[in-house]
Design an enzyme around this catalytic site. Sequence first.
Site, mmCIF file in Angstrom:
data_model
loop_
_atom_site.group_PDB
_atom_site.id
_atom_site.type_symbol
_atom_site.label_atom_id
_atom_site.label_comp_id
_atom_site.label_asym_id
_atom_site.label_seq_id
_atom_site.Cartn_x
_atom_site.Cartn_y
_atom_site.Cartn_z
ATOM 1 N N SER A 19 44.027 24.704 0.186
ATOM 2 C CA SER A 19 44.057 25.146 1.583
ATOM 3 C C SER A 19 42.779 24.805 2.328
ATOM 4 O O SER A 19 42.818 24.450 3.502
ATOM 5 C CB SER A 19 44.228 26.659 1.652
ATOM 6 O OG SER A 19 45.495 27.015 1.223
ATOM 7 N N ASP A 49 53.281 28.985 -0.759
ATOM 8 C CA ASP A 49 52.063 28.977 -1.563
ATOM 9 C C ASP A 49 51.829 30.303 -2.271
ATOM 10 O O ASP A 49 51.641 30.350 -3.488
ATOM 11 C CB ASP A 49 50.865 28.662 -0.683
ATOM 12 C CG ASP A 49 49.615 28.560 -1.523
ATOM 13 O OD1 ASP A 49 49.564 27.639 -2.362
ATOM 14 O OD2 ASP A 49 48.726 29.408 -1.381
#
Length: 557
Positions: free
Chosen positions: A79, A428
Amino acid sequence: MGSEAFKLKDHPKLPKDKIIALVVLDGWGEANPDQYNCIHVAETPTMDSLKKGAPDRWRLVKAHGKAVGLPTDDDMGNSEVGHNALGAGRIYAQGAQLVDLALESGKIFDDEGFNYIKQSFASNTLHLIGLMSDGGVHSRLDQLQLLLKGAAERGAKKIRVHVLTDGRDVLDGSSVGFAETLENDLAKLRDKGVDAQVASGGGRMYVTMDRYDNDWNVVKRGWDAQVLGEAPHKFKSVVEAIKTLRAEPKANDQFLPPFVIVDDQGKAVGPIVDGDAVVTFNFRADRMVMLAKALEYEDFDKFDRVRFPKIRYAGMLQYDGELKLPSHYLVSPPEIERTSGEFLVHNGVRTFACSETVKFGHVTFFWNGNRSGYFRADMEEYVEIPSDSGIPFNVKPKMKALEIGEKARDVILSRKFHQVRVNIPNGDMVGHTGDIEATIVSCKAADEAVKMIFDAIEQVGGIYVVTADHGNAEDMVKRDKKGEPILDKSGNIQILTSHTLQLVPIAIGGPGLAPGVRFRKDLPEGGLANVAATVINLHGLEAPSDYEPSLIEVVDN
Ligand SMILES: O=C(O)[C@H](O)COP(=O)(O)O
Ligand SMILES: [Mn+2]
Ligand SMILES: [Mn+2]
């Protein structure tokens, strides 16, 4: 730089003032459609329908390796680097690589940060706290090994390592092997007369590595073990600790309870005391900021620290450039400046950003080049929707997707902002739990949120851009080189909780998209860093000349 320096030329063909929804699906890659591809198995009609626009309005881009500033193409995306690239429009050497270079050249040991902590070596202990893994997302074991060796060679006589077990960026259960490797290294140091030992530990998601102020109890559990030397579990060695705690039903590396290592008298071997040096050896910021505050701030009210030792503290990197936190660090972080967010607000683009707590910093702090706060408060609004805390996300896999979708919808319909940017975390966060059923539910929820946003874009005649920051939910199994699932002796698959090396989709569309806009065919290697220029174009502006090229072209119809 003054506002004038950010002025961009008008795009020759694309209009200004369109409302653009910019959607980042966290952990949403493209992979073969099989039973371990949760995105494929889940009902995701909205995202599926976008593929029909290929190759003009749907394509794949790179989200891993060198395309996002990581050391090699074997490094999966994450990320931090993904959102950095998306927002900054250029590729920066990232923390992992900067630390590699500093260790390789030895510069790390000559710079201010190391010299600062070195002052404690003669009469006090050096503590190293961080994630024990080779995931390369937050830290790397080989970097810890070099740091240990380098510190010992430069006079550290007593070293204590406080480990956090992973199982999230690497396979669950791999912490045992990492602990054995570390023990082996520490034994070698002991042979050389250095008193080196592991002092405490715990699973990263339950001990220390919380982020964005989601749950301070996580940091407190770590503090009690690392600083106070207190924990519910006491062991003689880290390998014994991990093996024993993992034997509990449902135990896993990510959530191991805190433990301390004790001597023959039952006394903790490594509490942190006045005069000691402490290094947090993670290079990635988000999950170290909270601990850094506890270690550094005199004024602190997040939990009762009981004792606040006067230490010399350095981070592997500086974790927050705005807060200058920590004030000492071993390696300078990448200097990411002139991000697309900053350009846009200086060119009249009103920007809204939103996610739930666990990804809020991704779509703001990481997006803006690791910078907190607004560029221009009169032009921007960032909204954080509180995440559930204290539960693993497979328990509530829909997370706050619909709330994020509703918020984005309302903001789009209000027509107050030109860019409405969201991160939808489900693929995620639930993918990391390794729970396939729950991940399928999470992908469906993410798709529903996208649908809500598209419907609003339809109503206001806007444009959408949908992409992802890296893969995760599209592959939940460890595979061999041929791509076949690896089975253990009992025929069970090995669950992949981590991100992947997969490409991610990007799609553009909506009634406001000029008919001649299509993806160029001459950028087959395009990656996340190409998205910023693309979005700037869609806002009717030319991108800065040093940005990676835009993915789109405008053809006359
Ligand atoms: O911090 C985490 O949760 C993982 O290590 C990486 O996930 P992220 O890069 O998607 O945050
Ligand atoms: Mn992510
Ligand atoms: Mn992740």
